[in-house]
Design an enzyme around this catalytic site. Structure first.
Site, PDB file in Angstrom:
ATOM      1  N   HIS A  76       0.859  -1.197   0.000  1.00 51.64           N
ATOM      2  CA  HIS A  76       0.000   0.000   0.000  1.00 51.64           C
ATOM      3  C   HIS A  76       0.894   1.246   0.000  1.00 51.64           C
ATOM      4  O   HIS A  76       1.717   1.400  -0.892  1.00 51.64           O
ATOM      5  CB  HIS A  76      -0.951  -0.083   1.209  1.00 51.64           C
ATOM      6  CG  HIS A  76      -2.022   0.954   1.300  1.00 51.64           C
ATOM      7  ND1 HIS A  76      -2.417   1.738   0.248  1.00 51.64           N
ATOM      8  CD2 HIS A  76      -2.809   1.318   2.348  1.00 51.64           C
ATOM      9  CE1 HIS A  76      -3.390   2.547   0.645  1.00 51.64           C
ATOM     10  NE2 HIS A  76      -3.651   2.322   1.916  1.00 51.64           N
ATOM     11  N   HIS A 122      -2.375  -2.632  -9.476  1.00 52.54           N
ATOM     12  CA  HIS A 122      -3.342  -1.954  -8.608  1.00 52.54           C
ATOM     13  C   HIS A 122      -4.608  -2.799  -8.539  1.00 52.54           C
ATOM     14  O   HIS A 122      -4.994  -3.413  -9.521  1.00 52.54           O
ATOM     15  CB  HIS A 122      -3.690  -0.564  -9.171  1.00 52.54           C
ATOM     16  CG  HIS A 122      -4.300   0.343  -8.163  1.00 52.54           C
ATOM     17  ND1 HIS A 122      -5.634   0.310  -7.858  1.00 52.54           N
ATOM     18  CD2 HIS A 122      -3.750   1.285  -7.357  1.00 52.54           C
ATOM     19  CE1 HIS A 122      -5.890   1.217  -6.920  1.00 52.54           C
ATOM     20  NE2 HIS A 122      -4.766   1.818  -6.596  1.00 52.54           N
ATOM     21  N   ASP A 182       2.636   5.281  -6.767  1.00 53.58           N
ATOM     22  CA  ASP A 182       3.900   5.190  -6.001  1.00 53.58           C
ATOM     23  C   ASP A 182       5.131   5.038  -6.879  1.00 53.58           C
ATOM     24  O   ASP A 182       6.253   5.114  -6.382  1.00 53.58           O
ATOM     25  CB  ASP A 182       3.810   3.996  -5.038  1.00 53.58           C
ATOM     26  CG  ASP A 182       2.748   4.234  -3.983  1.00 53.58           C
ATOM     27  OD1 ASP A 182       1.798   3.455  -3.904  1.00 53.58           O
ATOM     28  OD2 ASP A 182       2.859   5.258  -3.260  1.00 53.58           O
TER      29      ASP A 182
HETATM   30  C1  SDX Z   1      -1.423   2.052  -3.369  1.00 47.60           C
HETATM   31  O1  SDX Z   1      -6.105   0.581  -3.109  1.00 47.60           O
HETATM   32  C2  SDX Z   1      -5.663   1.769  -3.407  1.00 47.60           C
HETATM   33  O2  SDX Z   1      -6.357   2.616  -3.927  1.00 47.60           O
HETATM   34  C3  SDX Z   1      -4.200   1.977  -3.045  1.00 47.60           C
HETATM   35  C4  SDX Z   1      -3.579   3.307  -3.479  1.00 47.60           C
HETATM   36  C5  SDX Z   1      -4.216   4.495  -2.762  1.00 47.60           C
HETATM   37  O3  SDX Z   1      -4.124   5.609  -3.291  1.00 47.60           O
HETATM   38  O4  SDX Z   1      -4.694   4.299  -1.625  1.00 47.60           O
HETATM   39  O5  SDX Z   1      -3.740   3.475  -4.881  1.00 47.60           O
HETATM   40  C6  SDX Z   1      -2.092   3.351  -3.151  1.00 47.60           C
HETATM   41  O6  SDX Z   1      -1.358   1.279  -2.464  1.00 47.60           O
HETATM   42  C7  SDX Z   1      -0.931   1.695  -4.750  1.00 47.60           C
HETATM   43  C8  SDX Z   1      -0.351   0.256  -4.821  1.00 47.60           C
HETATM   44  C9  SDX Z   1       1.075   0.306  -4.262  1.00 47.60           C
HETATM   45  N1  SDX Z   1       1.615  -1.072  -4.157  1.00 47.60           N
HETATM   46  C10 SDX Z   1       2.584  -1.520  -4.964  1.00 47.60           C
HETATM   47  O7  SDX Z   1       3.013  -0.875  -5.916  1.00 47.60           O
HETATM   48  C11 SDX Z   1       3.113  -2.899  -4.593  1.00 47.60           C
HETATM   49  C12 SDX Z   1       3.257  -3.756  -5.856  1.00 47.60           C
HETATM   50  N2  SDX Z   1       1.890  -4.099  -6.349  1.00 47.60           N
HETATM   51  C13 SDX Z   1       1.333  -5.361  -5.918  1.00 47.60           C
HETATM   52  O8  SDX Z   1       1.674  -5.769  -4.621  1.00 47.60           O
HETATM   53  C14 SDX Z   1      -0.153  -5.490  -6.287  1.00 47.60           C
HETATM   54  O9  SDX Z   1      -0.265  -5.094  -7.591  1.00 47.60           O
HETATM   55  C15 SDX Z   1      -1.194  -4.757  -5.468  1.00 47.60           C
HETATM   56  C16 SDX Z   1      -1.075  -5.055  -4.023  1.00 47.60           C
HETATM   57  C17 SDX Z   1      -1.092  -3.281  -5.673  1.00 47.60           C
HETATM   58  C18 SDX Z   1      -2.559  -5.207  -5.972  1.00 47.60           C
HETATM   59  O10 SDX Z   1      -2.707  -6.513  -5.584  1.00 47.60           O
HETATM   60  P1  SDX Z   1      -3.951  -7.389  -6.081  1.00 47.60           P
HETATM   61  O11 SDX Z   1      -5.035  -6.557  -6.650  1.00 47.60           O
HETATM   62  O12 SDX Z   1      -4.299  -8.322  -4.967  1.00 47.60           O
HETATM   63  O13 SDX Z   1      -3.351  -8.113  -7.313  1.00 47.60           O
HETATM   64  P2  SDX Z   1      -2.910  -9.597  -7.315  1.00 47.60           P
HETATM   65  O14 SDX Z   1      -1.921  -9.797  -6.207  1.00 47.60           O
HETATM   66  O15 SDX Z   1      -4.126 -10.447  -7.326  1.00 47.60           O
HETATM   67  O16 SDX Z   1      -2.128  -9.691  -8.712  1.00 47.60           O
HETATM   68  C19 SDX Z   1      -2.769 -10.190  -9.864  1.00 47.60           C
HETATM   69  C20 SDX Z   1      -1.630 -10.866 -10.620  1.00 47.60           C
HETATM   70  C21 SDX Z   1      -0.898 -11.915  -9.781  1.00 47.60           C
HETATM   71  O17 SDX Z   1      -0.341 -12.843 -10.689  1.00 47.60           O
HETATM   72  P3  SDX Z   1      -1.185 -14.241 -10.976  1.00 47.60           P
HETATM   73  O18 SDX Z   1      -1.376 -14.908  -9.624  1.00 47.60           O
HETATM   74  O19 SDX Z   1      -2.490 -13.827 -11.617  1.00 47.60           O
HETATM   75  O20 SDX Z   1      -0.273 -15.033 -11.894  1.00 47.60           O
HETATM   76  O21 SDX Z   1      -0.626  -9.889 -10.970  1.00 47.60           O
HETATM   77  C22 SDX Z   1       0.596 -10.216 -10.306  1.00 47.60           C
HETATM   78  C23 SDX Z   1       0.254 -11.164  -9.185  1.00 47.60           C
HETATM   79  O22 SDX Z   1       1.365 -11.996  -8.888  1.00 47.60           O
HETATM   80  N3  SDX Z   1       1.145  -8.955  -9.817  1.00 47.60           N
HETATM   81  C24 SDX Z   1       2.419  -8.588  -9.905  1.00 47.60           C
HETATM   82  C25 SDX Z   1       2.471  -7.298  -9.373  1.00 47.60           C
HETATM   83  N4  SDX Z   1       1.261  -6.922  -8.963  1.00 47.60           N
HETATM   84  C26 SDX Z   1       0.429  -7.955  -9.243  1.00 47.60           C
HETATM   85  N5  SDX Z   1       3.501  -9.225 -10.397  1.00 47.60           N
HETATM   86  C27 SDX Z   1       4.670  -8.543 -10.318  1.00 47.60           C
HETATM   87  N6  SDX Z   1       4.818  -7.295  -9.830  1.00 47.60           N
HETATM   88  C28 SDX Z   1       3.737  -6.641  -9.338  1.00 47.60           C
HETATM   89  N7  SDX Z   1       3.873  -5.420  -8.853  1.00 47.60           N
END
Ligand code: SDX
Length: 431
Positions: free
Chosen positions: A267, A308, A366
């Site tokens: 997050h 996201h 971010d």
């Molecule tokens: C913020 O919610 C909000 O609005 C948050 C925010 C706000 O203003 O409040 O926008 C601020 O928190 C932005 C997000 C910051 N976080 C990151 O940048 C961390 C990296 N991102 C991931 O951890 C992830 O994308 C999340 C946590 C942001 C979202 O997670 P989800 O929706 O649960 O997505 P998921 O884990 O189900 O991913 C779907 C697929 C998966 O692969 P499969 O199982 O389908 O094969 O995408 C992959 C994930 O492994 N994946 C990634 C990835 N993000 C998702 N693979 C590599 N790198 C990534 N960053």
């Protein structure tokens, strides 16, 4: 006109029943399941709340497919380009843009509450200098309730308004004090003839022994970044603030719970994690290796700042910050920042990679914000603190909306129990 309902058929019993369908001003329709358990003995299961609306709200609207973000109906790019952070704070809390007199009055109320109690300053001395500033923020923000709890009736609109001013006004002061403590420099008092962001920069970087001039480029960049981070509907930290507030906890305790939830690298902690990731990658020729790690299910490495839960398109905030990066970095550092080059190359490679395309993983807010914080001289461990200062406006607005909702009830999710069936205790001698 067809009734707005859905029909559920339980194939185990062959019985069917209808559930009402409700809709907001915009966005997907919702099946109202509030009576599902009471009337039909079913729960719904949605780990991570991927398809669950936890409340109704009029504050922020996101269209994840189109990359749209509106605060009280106003597009984020228009607010970022024409408004100020405190005007957005007024809009978020009150629902309408202020008149000049209303804005001046609001800004005056914030200015009047920028100082913290003198005894509160002693709290910082209790931390080692290497304490992460987010740890200090969680502790000191929550401790505000020790000073104001006796004057706080959350059902009294005037008390809620006073608490809102105090939280928005004091977060920059507490944040700057956390930073100053971490570098063993004296805490700096606010100067209320400065703007909200100018005052923050003054408290962060001035010294009692020297005059300090706020850099107008830094002041404007910070104000815009704060606008972009102000609110984002029911993200993890805002949902945490709402859940804490639903029990009747005081707003300062709720603020502290929001800071806690924001800290995680999934997050708000992602902006700090992005800079550490870029440093770890080091150079453009190392990018393929890290892209491969991000795609490897057996490797915990993820591309921080990418992906996201809601945006399945470019985060509109990332687009605006990316643009600002070019303007600000060249003006402030005078040269291209190699980290920015690396970030842009990383983005270009990822956005052309099938893994990221298939999963609709784009840069989020971010991915670029840390590069600007770094150019403003803000250390990496303060990046999430910056996010917390800005998001306090959203947390406050959402908390006020929830508490003033006559239908508000304590939030209490159910669960899918997957543990043991009932069994008898086994005395030690029989184990
Ligand atoms: C913020 O919610 C909000 O609005 C948050 C925010 C706000 O203003 O409040 O926008 C601020 O928190 C932005 C997000 C910051 N976080 C990151 O940048 C961390 C990296 N991102 C991931 O951890 C992830 O994308 C999340 C946590 C942001 C979202 O997670 P989800 O929706 O649960 O997505 P998921 O884990 O189900 O991913 C779907 C697929 C998966 O692969 P499969 O199982 O389908 O094969 O995408 C992959 C994930 O492994 N994946 C990634 C990835 N993000 C998702 N693979 C590599 N790198 C990534 N960053």
């Amino acid at each position: 006109m067809k009734k707005d309902t859905v029909t559920i058929t339980d194939n185990a019993t062959g019985k069917s029943f209808e559930l009402p369908v409700t809709r907001g001003t915009m966005g997907p329709r919702a099946i109202d399941i509030s009576r599902l358990y009471r009337d039909h003995d079913f729960l719904t299961f949605d780990s991570g709340f991927q398809s669950t609306a936890s409340c109704s709200s009029q504050i922020t609207y996101i269209d994840g497919e189109k990359g749209v973000l509106l605060y009280r109906g106003y597009p984020i790019d228009q607010l970022a380009g024409q408004s100020t952070f405190l005007e957005v704070a007024y809009l978020m809390i009150n629902g309408e843009l202020p008149t000049a007199a209303q804005l001046e009055d609001f800004q005056g109320n914030i200015r009047r509450h920028t100082m913290i109690k003198e005894s509160l300053k002693g709290f910082f001395k209790g931390f080692y200098h290497d304490a992460h500033p987010m740890a200090t923020m969680v502790a000191v923000a929550g401790s505000l309730s020790a000073f104001y709890h006796d004057t706080l009736d959350i059902h009294n609109p005037l008390h809620r308004e006073l608490a809102a001013y105090r939280m928005i006004a004091k977060m920059p002061t507490i944040a700057a004090a956390s930073f100053k403590h971490s570098i063993s420099e004296p805490l700096i008092y606010p100067k209320n003839n400065l703007s909200y962001c100018g005052n923050f920069l003054h408290m962060m970087f001035s010294l009692p022994s020297e005059d300090y001039q706020v850099d107008p480029i830094a002041e404007k960049a910070l104000d815009m970044i704060f606008i972009l981070h102000a609110d984002h509907e029911q993200n993890a930290s805002t949902a945490t603030v709402r859940l804490s507030g639903s029990s009747g906890a005081n707003p300062f305790a709720c603020l502290s719970s929001g800071i806690t939830a924001l800290w995680g690298p999934a997050h708000g902690g992602a902006n700090e994690a992005v800079l550490r990731m870029l440093s770890q990658i080091g150079s453009i020729d190392q990018i393929p290796k890290y892209i491969a790690k991000a795609k490897d299910k057996n490797d915990p490495f993820r591309l921080m700042g990418f992906g996201h839960r809601v945006y399945k398109n470019y985060d509109p905030r990332a687009k605006l910050i990316r643009q600002m990066c070019h303007e600000v970095l060249n003006k402030i550092s005078g040269t291209g920042d190699p980290m920015l080059e690396l970030a842009m190359r990383l983005e270009e490679i990822a956005l052309n990679d099938e893994y990221f395309i298939e999963r609709k993983l784009y840069p989020n807010v971010d991915f670029y914000s840390g590069l600007i914080y770094k150019a403003l001289g803000i250390p990496v461990n303060m990046f999430t603190v910056m996010f917390a200062i800005a998001r306090t406006v959203g947390w406050v607005a959402q908390w006020m909306e929830m508490i003033s909702d006559p239908d508000q009830r304590i939030g209490r999710p159910r669960q899918l129990y997957t543990g043991s069936q009932q069994r008898d205790y086994v005395p030690m001698k029989k184990r």
